[in-house]
Write a protein that holds these residues in place. Structure first.
Motif, short mmCIF file in Angstrom:
data_model
loop_
_atom_site.label_atom_id
_atom_site.label_comp_id
_atom_site.label_asym_id
_atom_site.label_seq_id
_atom_site.Cartn_x
_atom_site.Cartn_y
_atom_site.Cartn_z
N SER A 105 0.83 -1.21 0.00
CA SER A 105 0.00 0.00 0.00
C SER A 105 0.87 1.26 0.00
O SER A 105 0.58 2.23 -0.71
N PHE A 106 1.96 1.23 0.77
CA PHE A 106 2.83 2.41 0.86
C PHE A 106 3.52 2.67 -0.48
O PHE A 106 3.56 3.82 -0.96
N TYR A 107 4.09 1.63 -1.09
CA TYR A 107 4.79 1.81 -2.37
C TYR A 107 3.83 2.34 -3.44
O TYR A 107 4.20 3.20 -4.25
N LEU A 139 3.17 5.89 -2.86
CA LEU A 139 4.37 6.67 -3.15
C LEU A 139 4.45 7.04 -4.63
O LEU A 139 4.69 8.20 -4.97
N ILE A 140 4.22 6.06 -5.52
CA ILE A 140 4.33 6.37 -6.95
C ILE A 140 3.10 7.12 -7.47
O ILE A 140 3.14 7.73 -8.53
N GLU A 141 1.99 7.05 -6.70
CA GLU A 141 0.80 7.80 -7.09
C GLU A 141 0.86 9.25 -6.61
O GLU A 141 0.03 10.07 -7.01
N GLU A 174 5.27 15.27 5.34
CA GLU A 174 5.31 15.23 6.81
C GLU A 174 4.98 13.84 7.37
O GLU A 174 5.29 13.55 8.52
N ASP A 175 4.36 12.99 6.54
CA ASP A 175 4.00 11.64 7.01
C ASP A 175 5.04 10.59 6.60
O ASP A 175 4.98 9.45 7.08
N MET A 176 5.97 10.99 5.73
CA MET A 176 6.89 10.02 5.11
C MET A 176 7.71 9.26 6.15
O MET A 176 7.71 8.02 6.17
N GLU A 177 8.42 9.97 6.98
CA GLU A 177 9.37 9.32 7.91
C GLU A 177 8.66 8.38 8.86
O GLU A 177 9.10 7.25 9.09
N ARG A 178 7.54 8.85 9.43
CA ARG A 178 6.81 8.05 10.40
C ARG A 178 6.23 6.79 9.75
O ARG A 178 6.32 5.68 10.30
N THR A 179 5.66 6.94 8.56
CA THR A 179 5.06 5.79 7.87
C THR A 179 6.11 4.74 7.52
O THR A 179 5.89 3.54 7.71
N MET A 180 7.26 5.19 7.03
CA MET A 180 8.33 4.26 6.68
C MET A 180 8.83 3.52 7.92
O MET A 180 9.16 2.34 7.86
N LEU A 181 8.89 4.22 9.03
CA LEU A 181 9.32 3.59 10.28
C LEU A 181 8.31 2.54 10.73
O LEU A 181 8.67 1.43 11.11
N ASP A 182 7.03 2.87 10.64
CA ASP A 182 5.98 1.93 11.05
C ASP A 182 5.97 0.68 10.17
O ASP A 182 5.72 -0.42 10.65
N THR A 184 13.14 1.07 4.53
CA THR A 184 14.28 1.99 4.47
C THR A 184 14.61 2.26 3.01
O THR A 184 14.81 1.34 2.23
N LEU A 185 14.67 3.54 2.65
CA LEU A 185 15.02 3.96 1.30
C LEU A 185 16.04 5.10 1.40
O LEU A 185 15.73 6.26 1.10
N PRO A 186 17.28 4.78 1.79
CA PRO A 186 18.27 5.83 2.07
C PRO A 186 19.07 6.30 0.85
O PRO A 186 20.06 7.01 0.99
N GLY A 187 18.69 5.90 -0.35
CA GLY A 187 19.50 6.20 -1.54
C GLY A 187 19.65 7.69 -1.80
O GLY A 187 18.80 8.50 -1.42
#
Length: 541
Positions: free
Chosen positions: A152-154, A157-159, A165-173, A177-180
């Motif tokens: 659902s997140f991916y 993301l492309i949509e 402001e929600d990115m960091e928290r959602t990725m953590l939950d 990890t997308l550190p590129g």
């Protein structure tokens, strides 16, 4: 019985002929591709054709069997290697074990033993093929590898539906990890019409996905998910130039999918972006690149930057185009579909434009917005609007007088004209691209380091795209063209210059005079020295 391909590699022709005669290849489930006399020849054959099993000697000129095996395993990890040699040395056997060779045999080769080995290799290939095709295993893998939250997140993301402001928290939950430093979206499209009968296309797609994960996960820190029936890959990279390497990687993946999964996939590679928030732009580029399969052919890797490498990025414009979903099909048809398909998309656009009973003001706004979007499309493709619209004509005023039927006819005339201009421009770019490559060969043929990779990098395109376009326009692969040109120069030098063969070899780009002599004899049927002697005799006459 499934049939696998075999390549024999040995510089002793009588040995090869004996092996060919001793084995019932067809009866054992093999097709014989032929044989190569050294490692370099074998690599060329492996590049052109899919090779499953390689039987190679160790001691050969130009490239020995162990070096060949290293390179084959690096390029095609699933290839099976059988090594046979006249040297019973421990170091050779140890290296063969490290290479995970199927067997290390000593000459002379016993036909019974060799048949046993090939039977065992066939069984192993069958097991690996069955494992990839095993329906129950694919179902289990599908359930285990697609966590719903990550999917659902991916997709969001492309949509473009994830807020900064929600990115960091959602990725953590979601433990993502997308550190590129840079990101690029790849779309893997399976041509269902070309899929084998009797197997669910969804399972084929999962087989493709697993193959992609095996190839890409580590080196590209890639994330995989399914979206609109395609496998979508988010890759990470450190520098812009890595995008060329990514395209070449995808070209290899397309070839492997055809052989391993019996699937025809097209890999569309989008633009490289520096922010996760810009991934929708990369995805749209990847989707457009996949659509170009009707021009460049299915089963290939197509990078949107290769399609139009000179196109300048305009992010604000691209973001607006993302919101103009109704026109995207028309834009894509202008670029790559037939006139008939383009007209169908225009009819569909007019039909679905929600203008059955509009107010006059709504209709006028619609027409103004349509003309503006066509102008933006021309701008994004670096086309002069003056070529499409007469400069003295007020287009906005003109369309205000159209009813829907007249508007449809006008759009068809305008879009067909744009289509013709884009096709002519693309043809000119392709010819210019190949012309630059040919000119480079003519002025740098003496450079021993001249290669597909070096030249494609200089032209700012991927090696896979360069090779496809060059062969389509010239009728020869780049290597064959370069070799032929070098041989033409060598012929002239052999007759006109009083130089040793090794000096002539170096002057036409060969660092190894022995390999130059070998290549020369292969093409002309005689050695350089013999040709020179015959040329001098003819001149004397």
């Amino acid at each position: 019985m499934k049939e696998y391909s075999v390549l024999l590699v040995d510089d002793e022709e009588d040995v090869v002929e004996a092996i060919i005669q001793k084995i019932d290849w067809e009866g054992m489930g093999y097709s014989l591709l032929g044989y190569a006399k050294n490692g370099l020849e074998a690599l060329e054959i492996a590049e052109e054709k899919q090779v499953d099993v390689v039987l190679t000697d160790i001691k050969m000129p130009y490239m020995d069997g162990l070096t060949l095996s290293h390179k084959l395993k690096e390029l095609y990890p699933s290839v099976k290697i059988i090594i046979f040699s006249g040297f019973d040395e421990f170091e050779y056997a140890k290296e063969a074990i490290r290479l995970e060779a199927e067997e290390y045999m000593l000459k002379p080769v016993d036909s019974v033993e060799l048949s046993r080995i090939f039977k065992k290799v066939h069984e192993r290939l069958d097991e690996e093929f069955d494992e990839k095709q095993n329906i129950n295993r694919l179902k289990n893998y599908y359930m285990e590898s697609l966590p719903i939250l990550q999917e659902s997140f991916y997709t969001s993301l492309i949509e473009g539906n994830v807020r900064q402001e929600d990115m960091e928290r959602t990725m953590l939950d979601y433990q993502i990890t997308l550190p590129g430093k840079l990101y690029c979206v790849v779309v893997l499209h399976n041509s269902i019409s070309l899929s084998p009968e009797g197997i669910n296309p969804v399972l084929i797609s999962m087989s493709i996905r697993k193959l992609a994960e095996e190839r890409l996960s580590k080196n590209w820190k890639a994330c995989f998910f399914t979206y609109l029936g395609n496998t979508v890959v988010i890759t990470q990279m450190d520098k812009e130039e890595d995008s060329y390497r990514l395209t070449d990687e995808m070209e290899t993946l397309c070839r492997m999918a055809k052989h391993v999964c019996n699937a025809t996939i097209t890999a569309g590679i989008g633009k490289t972006v520096a922010s996760l928030m810009d991934l929708p732009l990369s995805y749209m580029g990847a989707r457009d690149a996949v659509a170009y399969r009707v021009i460049y052919g299915r089963g290939k890797a197509i990078a949107v930057s290769d399609i139009n490498p000179e196109e300048k990025e305009n992010r604000s414009l691209n973001r607006e185009l993302l919101d103009e979903e109704r026109l995207l099909d028309i834009y894509r048809s202008i670029r790559m579909a037939s006139k008939e398909e383009l007209f169908k998309d225009i009819d569909l656009y007019i039909k679905n434009s929600s203008l059955d009973n509009p107010s006059l003001q709504e209709y006028q706004f619609f027409l103004m917005d349509l003309v503006t979007n066509i102008h933006k499309f021309l701008l994004s493709n670096q086309l002069d609007a003056g070529i499409i619209f007469p400069k003295e004509e007020d287009v906005y005023q003109k369309v205000q007088q159209f009813n829907l039927s007249e508007l449809s006819d006008w759009m068809k005339r305008i879009c067909e004209k744009i289509q013709v201009v884009i096709q002519e421009k693309r043809s000119d770019k392709t010819k210019s691209f190949v012309k630059k490559a040919v000119e480079h060969v003519h002025s740098h043929y003496m450079d021993k380091d001249l290669s597909v990779e070096a030249l494609s990098f200089a032209l700012h395109v991927s090696a896979a795209y360069f090779s496809t376009v060059f062969k389509r326009e010239t009728g020869k692969s780049f290597i064959n063209y370069l070799t032929d040109y070098r041989m033409e120069k060598a012929l002239r030098l052999l007759v006109e210059e009083e130089e040793k063969t090794y000096i002539i070899a170096e002057s036409v780009g060969y660092s190894d005079p022995n390999y130059f002599s070998y290549a020369f004899k292969k093409k002309f049927g005689m050695s350089p020295s013999k040709y020179k002697t015959s040329g001098m005799k003819n001149e004397a006459k």
